[in-house]
Write an enzyme that holds these catalytic residues in place. Structure first.
Site, PDB file in Angstrom:
ATOM      1  N   GLU A 199      51.402 -36.726  40.192  1.00 20.31           N
ATOM      2  CA  GLU A 199      50.789 -36.323  41.458  1.00 20.31           C
ATOM      3  C   GLU A 199      51.220 -37.186  42.640  1.00 20.31           C
ATOM      4  O   GLU A 199      51.363 -36.708  43.759  1.00 20.31           O
ATOM      5  CB  GLU A 199      49.256 -36.335  41.336  1.00 20.31           C
ATOM      6  CG  GLU A 199      48.666 -35.165  40.553  1.00 20.31           C
ATOM      7  CD  GLU A 199      48.610 -35.392  39.058  1.00 20.31           C
ATOM      8  OE1 GLU A 199      49.306 -36.293  38.551  1.00 20.31           O
ATOM      9  OE2 GLU A 199      47.873 -34.654  38.374  1.00 20.31           O
ATOM     10  N   GLY A 228      47.572 -31.854  36.068  1.00 16.89           N
ATOM     11  CA  GLY A 228      46.334 -31.256  35.559  1.00 16.89           C
ATOM     12  C   GLY A 228      46.446 -30.820  34.110  1.00 16.89           C
ATOM     13  O   GLY A 228      45.432 -30.757  33.394  1.00 16.89           O
ATOM     14  N   ALA A 247      48.362 -28.346  37.937  1.00 20.13           N
ATOM     15  CA  ALA A 247      47.756 -27.410  38.894  1.00 20.13           C
ATOM     16  C   ALA A 247      48.865 -26.650  39.610  1.00 20.13           C
ATOM     17  O   ALA A 247      50.005 -27.115  39.660  1.00 20.13           O
ATOM     18  CB  ALA A 247      46.929 -28.190  39.903  1.00 20.13           C
ATOM     19  N   GLU A 276      45.675 -33.796  32.255  1.00 19.51           N
ATOM     20  CA  GLU A 276      44.250 -34.110  32.459  1.00 19.51           C
ATOM     21  C   GLU A 276      43.361 -33.245  31.568  1.00 19.51           C
ATOM     22  O   GLU A 276      42.343 -33.706  31.058  1.00 19.51           O
ATOM     23  CB  GLU A 276      43.887 -33.938  33.938  1.00 19.51           C
ATOM     24  CG  GLU A 276      44.540 -35.017  34.804  1.00 19.51           C
ATOM     25  CD  GLU A 276      44.311 -34.779  36.282  1.00 19.51           C
ATOM     26  OE1 GLU A 276      44.903 -33.815  36.813  1.00 19.51           O
ATOM     27  OE2 GLU A 276      43.544 -35.538  36.893  1.00 19.51           O
TER      28      GLU A 276
HETATM   29  C1  3H9 Z   1      48.121 -31.439  39.880  1.00 22.13           C
HETATM   30  O1  3H9 Z   1      48.223 -31.145  38.720  1.00 22.13           O
HETATM   31  C2  3H9 Z   1      46.832 -31.813  40.535  1.00 22.13           C
HETATM   32  C3  3H9 Z   1      45.732 -32.148  39.589  1.00 22.13           C
HETATM   33  O2  3H9 Z   1      45.760 -33.503  39.262  1.00 22.13           O
HETATM   34  C4  3H9 Z   1      44.357 -31.918  40.191  1.00 22.13           C
HETATM   35  C5  3H9 Z   1      43.953 -30.513  40.422  1.00 22.13           C
HETATM   36  C6  3H9 Z   1      42.536 -30.381  40.829  1.00 22.13           C
HETATM   37  N1  3H9 Z   1      52.885 -25.376  40.677  1.00 22.13           N
HETATM   38  O3  3H9 Z   1      61.145 -27.234  38.391  1.00 22.13           O
HETATM   39  P1  3H9 Z   1      61.554 -25.903  37.917  1.00 22.13           P
HETATM   40  C7  3H9 Z   1      57.603 -23.588  39.804  1.00 22.13           C
HETATM   41  S1  3H9 Z   1      49.458 -31.388  40.922  1.00 22.13           S
HETATM   42  C8  3H9 Z   1      53.505 -24.310  41.183  1.00 22.13           C
HETATM   43  O4  3H9 Z   1      62.768 -25.291  38.496  1.00 22.13           O
HETATM   44  P2  3H9 Z   1      62.117 -26.963  35.294  1.00 22.13           P
HETATM   45  C9  3H9 Z   1      58.806 -24.028  40.604  1.00 22.13           C
HETATM   46  O5  3H9 Z   1      58.538 -23.977  41.975  1.00 22.13           O
HETATM   47  C10 3H9 Z   1      50.785 -30.805  39.931  1.00 22.13           C
HETATM   48  N2  3H9 Z   1      54.779 -23.967  40.876  1.00 22.13           N
HETATM   49  O6  3H9 Z   1      61.658 -25.845  36.305  1.00 22.13           O
HETATM   50  C11 3H9 Z   1      59.833 -22.999  40.164  1.00 22.13           C
HETATM   51  O7  3H9 Z   1      59.546 -21.800  40.850  1.00 22.13           O
HETATM   52  P3  3H9 Z   1      60.704 -20.784  41.260  1.00 22.13           P
HETATM   53  C12 3H9 Z   1      51.350 -31.876  39.107  1.00 22.13           C
HETATM   54  C13 3H9 Z   1      55.424 -24.771  40.025  1.00 22.13           C
HETATM   55  O8  3H9 Z   1      62.100 -26.336  33.977  1.00 22.13           O
HETATM   56  C14 3H9 Z   1      59.494 -22.771  38.701  1.00 22.13           C
HETATM   57  O9  3H9 Z   1      58.132 -23.185  38.549  1.00 22.13           O
HETATM   58  N3  3H9 Z   1      52.509 -31.388  38.414  1.00 22.13           N
HETATM   59  C15 3H9 Z   1      54.843 -25.909  39.482  1.00 22.13           C
HETATM   60  O10 3H9 Z   1      63.342 -27.651  35.791  1.00 22.13           O
HETATM   61  C16 3H9 Z   1      60.349 -23.566  37.752  1.00 22.13           C
HETATM   62  O11 3H9 Z   1      60.302 -24.931  38.138  1.00 22.13           O
HETATM   63  C17 3H9 Z   1      53.767 -31.597  38.832  1.00 22.13           C
HETATM   64  O12 3H9 Z   1      54.008 -32.264  39.810  1.00 22.13           O
HETATM   65  C18 3H9 Z   1      53.510 -26.208  39.818  1.00 22.13           C
HETATM   66  N4  3H9 Z   1      52.869 -27.268  39.324  1.00 22.13           N
HETATM   67  O13 3H9 Z   1      60.963 -28.078  35.354  1.00 22.13           O
HETATM   68  C19 3H9 Z   1      54.852 -30.974  38.002  1.00 22.13           C
HETATM   69  N5  3H9 Z   1      55.749 -26.505  38.677  1.00 22.13           N
HETATM   70  O14 3H9 Z   1      61.277 -20.285  39.969  1.00 22.13           O
HETATM   71  C20 3H9 Z   1      55.776 -30.182  38.872  1.00 22.13           C
HETATM   72  C21 3H9 Z   1      56.845 -25.760  38.718  1.00 22.13           C
HETATM   73  O15 3H9 Z   1      60.008 -19.753  42.058  1.00 22.13           O
HETATM   74  N6  3H9 Z   1      56.746 -29.429  38.111  1.00 22.13           N
HETATM   75  N7  3H9 Z   1      56.662 -24.690  39.530  1.00 22.13           N
HETATM   76  O16 3H9 Z   1      61.686 -21.587  42.066  1.00 22.13           O
HETATM   77  C22 3H9 Z   1      57.809 -30.000  37.512  1.00 22.13           C
HETATM   78  O17 3H9 Z   1      57.967 -31.198  37.481  1.00 22.13           O
HETATM   79  C23 3H9 Z   1      58.815 -29.084  36.900  1.00 22.13           C
HETATM   80  O18 3H9 Z   1      58.702 -27.831  37.490  1.00 22.13           O
HETATM   81  C24 3H9 Z   1      58.687 -28.891  35.359  1.00 22.13           C
HETATM   82  C25 3H9 Z   1      59.672 -27.775  34.910  1.00 22.13           C
HETATM   83  C26 3H9 Z   1      59.075 -30.208  34.671  1.00 22.13           C
HETATM   84  C27 3H9 Z   1      57.294 -28.483  34.961  1.00 22.13           C
END
Ligand code: 3H9
Length: 709
Positions: free
Chosen positions: A126, A103, A62, A106
């Site tokens: 999460e 998500g 998400a 999911e």
């Molecule tokens: C969820 O899913 C809830 C659901 O269960 C229920 C819903 C109803 N959202 O980390 P990076 C941005 S909760 C928004 O440097 P990498 C990040 O801010 C979510 N933005 O890249 C950055 O922006 P900027 C559960 C996001 O390649 C850019 O993307 N998921 C999100 O080193 C690049 O990010 C997580 O907790 C996001 N979800 O790593 C995963 N993700 O360029 C969270 C990233 O402006 N994300 N951004 O600074 C990560 O772990 C890492 O970003 C990922 C990529 C491994 C995906």
């Protein structure tokens, strides 16, 4: 540009999420995706649907930004998309290539089949955001892999590679070739529908159900208390309990309610702040498009604990390091430290023997500075003394190739004064690692007045390669972390002089507030001699400060390393590092208090006062560092404290905590402390300015330029 791409192959609709950077399933994207799924559902020519992702991953989950906005009745979320999948009579296959997180996973769990390429990583992280999987994850995963395994997976929140995910039963296949091709082939073979939601029987009956109360009560005991970092964990356990006890639809409803509570909670807001603050760190005004230099070989001067720890960081990142250490016994100690550390990793199954050997061998010791001539970066990690450091840099400047960067690992000294002895001040900066360097995630990058954008860009690239949280600081006494800890230490000492025993202060800060360790245990760990040397270097900061550090230093009670400091340590008790209350130290505090005429009020000091005096000291100094431009952003300070000093992430760091409490309340308390304890509590002008309009640190803009002290 549409963020959803579709293509048909032999009656199979391929739906590609293409929403850079991480294909986040935002409200907006879901509003686009839902009709695409509904159209496929209604299309008689389509027998199956394959979900996949562009941009090198499936989906990062998400959109975390969405949790700070209130959804309207028309808002579409992943849950709506999943509901459309759930009610469809087509076969759905998830073709995962890259990360499938939160998500995103999911959505895959709602499909009939899940395939992934071997480089893929799957996770429900999460919990790290103070949330729980809220799009069916807590209900489907237990049905797929069992309640206990699912609970462990979600409580850890870490990712599993494809191989492991297949072993756990999350994936049906790890695909060596093109995962979309394989998904289409599988979908065309029209295997039977296999919705996880239909698997009620195994969960609701027999052993699983009987064992549930035990598993659940154990899990509740193993996670931190609700009010101290465990808020989301307890709710996650409740959701998994619902998965076993309730029919699918009711379990799902319970999950949604628990998720919404968490999304609105203060700990989750704080953890989301930490997530974004981490990603802001490298955005530094003035770096522009400067390209980092390649760093292939690193030199380290000094093979003490710090220098050796730094060398290990580079070895772990695959960068060869040469350590200059003239004392043979020290080289022996350093080699033992490296060997011991890698052996431990091999024994714990974290590293293959061969890889450990390779990393160990990539660290070379020498007593000849000439061996550093071809290094791209040399870091000095010698004794904290300006004259010694200047001698080292004069020598390095003459030997190391002209294009290379020179850096000091000083924790308090003036970077510009060191740069001035070299002919390359533009290629000079501070790289302040925290001990133990190979474990602590924080790295302060200290910009000198002449440090070039390219040198800074290189430092951030190095920080990334070492997997550190690299935070920029201006060149000012103590930089960010130690400058603030100085005032935190002042208050801890003052409280002890007022008669609050150190063990109580530590207990309140650790058990009640959530720090990784209390202040006195931390000072014992870093060494009383270190505190003493720092105090000597800045007599001007003596205001409001106890003399206890001098007394302990005279008594050679230097902390853990001498078995005595603020506490006693007994090698025969546990790990030998457990702090044991020492009434002799309490008596020393009482003596000092008497000499200084400080009234004893230990019994009337509440836990609340202890927390306020320590955390507000951090906040006030943090505000001063922001105002003077030593720190760029409040979030940078928060990252320094969360990763360098064990500040509880569920409070987001000191500056976020100020917003959480309300800046005007913090300001009012600081004014009261000033009146009660003295002018060292003078409120920082920036705090006054923000508090008077009831504002938030989170809303102030980053400084355009860091000032130089
Ligand atoms: C969820 O899913 C809830 C659901 O269960 C229920 C819903 C109803 N959202 O980390 P990076 C941005 S909760 C928004 O440097 P990498 C990040 O801010 C979510 N933005 O890249 C950055 O922006 P900027 C559960 C996001 O390649 C850019 O993307 N998921 C999100 O080193 C690049 O990010 C997580 O907790 C996001 N979800 O790593 C995963 N993700 O360029 C969270 C990233 O402006 N994300 N951004 O600074 C990560 O772990 C890492 O970003 C990922 C990529 C491994 C995906």
């Amino acid at each position: 540009m549409a963020s959803i791409k579709t293509a048909d192959r032999d009656g199979v609709r391929i739906i590609t999420l293409d929403h850079p950077p991480v294909n986040a399933l935002s409200f907006a994207l879901c509003a686009e995706l839902l009709p695409v799924v509904e159209t496929a559902n209604a299309d008689g020519a389509i027998t199956a649907v394959v979900f996949t992702g562009a941009n090198g991953l499936f989906s990062g989950g998400a959109d975390i930004n969405d949790f700070s906005t209130e959804p309207t009745p028309d808002t579409k979320t992943i849950r709506d998309v999943i509901a459309a999948v759930e009610k469809s009579d087509k076969i759905f296959v998830a073709a995962i290539d890259g990360n499938a997180l939160g998500g995103g996973l999911e959505l895959a769990l709602a499909c009939d089949y899940r395939l992934a390429s071997s480089r893929s990583k799957l996770g429900l992280p999460e919990i790290k955001l103070g949330l729980l999987p809220g799009a069916g994850g807590t209900q489907r995963l237990p049905r797929l892999i069992g309640a206990q395994a699912a609970l462990e997976f979600m409580l850890k929140g870490s990712t599993a590679d494809a191989e492991k995910a297949a072993k756990l039963g999350i994936l049906d296949e790890v695909v060596p070739g093109d995962v979309v091709d394989r998904a289409v082939t599988l979908a065309k073979a029209a295997p039977a529908k296999r919705r996880i939601s239909a698997r009620q029987a195994e969960l609701g009956k027999g052993l699983v159900r009987m064992a549930l109360p035990f598993v659940v009560s154990q899990a509740h005991k193993m996670v931190p208390p609700e009010e101290n970092g465990g808020y989301a964990a307890h709710k996650l356990i409740d959701a998994v309990e619902a998965a076993v006890e309730l029919p699918f639809a009711r379990g799902l409803a319970r999950e949604t309610r628990l998720f919404e509570e968490l999304a609105r909670s203060a700990p989750s807001a704080a953890l989301r702040h930490v997530f974004f603050a981490e990603r802001e760190l490298a955005k530094v005004p003035g770096i522009g498009d400067a390209q980092p230099l390649a760093v292939k070989k690193v030199g380290i001067v000094g093979g003490g604990t710090m220098g050796t720890g730094i060398a290990i960081c580079f070895a772990d990142a695959g960068i060869a390091a040469t350590v200059i250490e003239p004392v043979d016994e020290q080289v022996e100690r350093a080699k033992q430290m490296i060997f011991g550390m890698y052996m431990h990793q091999v024994q714990r199954g974290r590293l293959a023997q061969e890889e450990a050997w390779k990393r160990g061998q990539s660290i070379v010791f020498s007593d000849d500075y000439n061996d550093l001539a071809d290094c791209d970066l040399v870091i000095e990690a010698v004794f904290e003394n300006m004259d010694v450091k200047k001698q080292v840099f004069t020598k390095l400047d003459a030997i190391v190739k002209p294009g290379a960067i020179l850096a000091s690992n000083t924790s308090t000294l003036d970077i510009d004064a060191m740069a001035a002895v070299t002919k390359r001040p533009e290629k000079f900066l501070g790289l302040h690692f925290f001990a133990p360097a190979n474990i602590m995630q924080l790295l302060e990058i200290v910009r000198g007045k002449d440090t070039s954008p390219q040198t800074l860009a290189t430092a951030f690239a190095v920080g990334k390669a070492l997997r550190k949280k690299a935070v920029l600081s201006a060149n000012a006494f103590g930089f960010i972390g130690n400058r603030m800890i100085f005032d935190y230490a002042r208050e801890a000492g003052a409280l002890a002089e007022e008669g609050v025993p150190p063990y109580r202060i530590d207990s309140v800060m650790k058990k009640t507030f959530g720090f990784a360790m209390g202040p006195f245990a931390m000072f014992d760990l870093s060494g009383i001699d270190v505190s003493w040397h720092i105090q000597q270097s800045v007599p001007a900061m003596a205001a409001g400060r106890t003399k206890i550090v001098d007394r302990l230093y005279e008594l050679k009670r230097l902390g853990q390393k001498t078995g005595k400091g603020y506490y006693k340590y007994d090698k025969s008790v546990g790990s030998g590092r457990e702090p044991i209350r020492d009434e002799d130290v309490e008596a020393l505090f009482a003596e000092e208090a008497k000499k200084a005429g400080i009234a004893q009020r230990g019994d009337e000091v509440t836990d609340d006062e202890i927390i306020k005096r320590l955390t507000y000291a951090l906040i006030n100094t943090g505000a001063m560092l922001l105002e003077t431009g030593v720190a760029l952003r409040p979030g940078d300070i928060d990252i320094v404290y969360v990763y360098g000093y064990g500040f509880p992430p569920h409070h987001g760091g000191p500056m976020w905590y100020a917003d959480e409490v309300g800046t005007r309340h913090v300001y009012a308390a600081i004014k009261a402390f000033r009146d009660a304890f003295g002018p060292h509590w003078e409120p920082a002008p920036l705090l006054i300015e923000i508090a008077e309009r009831d504002g938030k640190f989170a809303n102030i803009k980053a400084k355009e330029q860091l000032v130089h002290a």
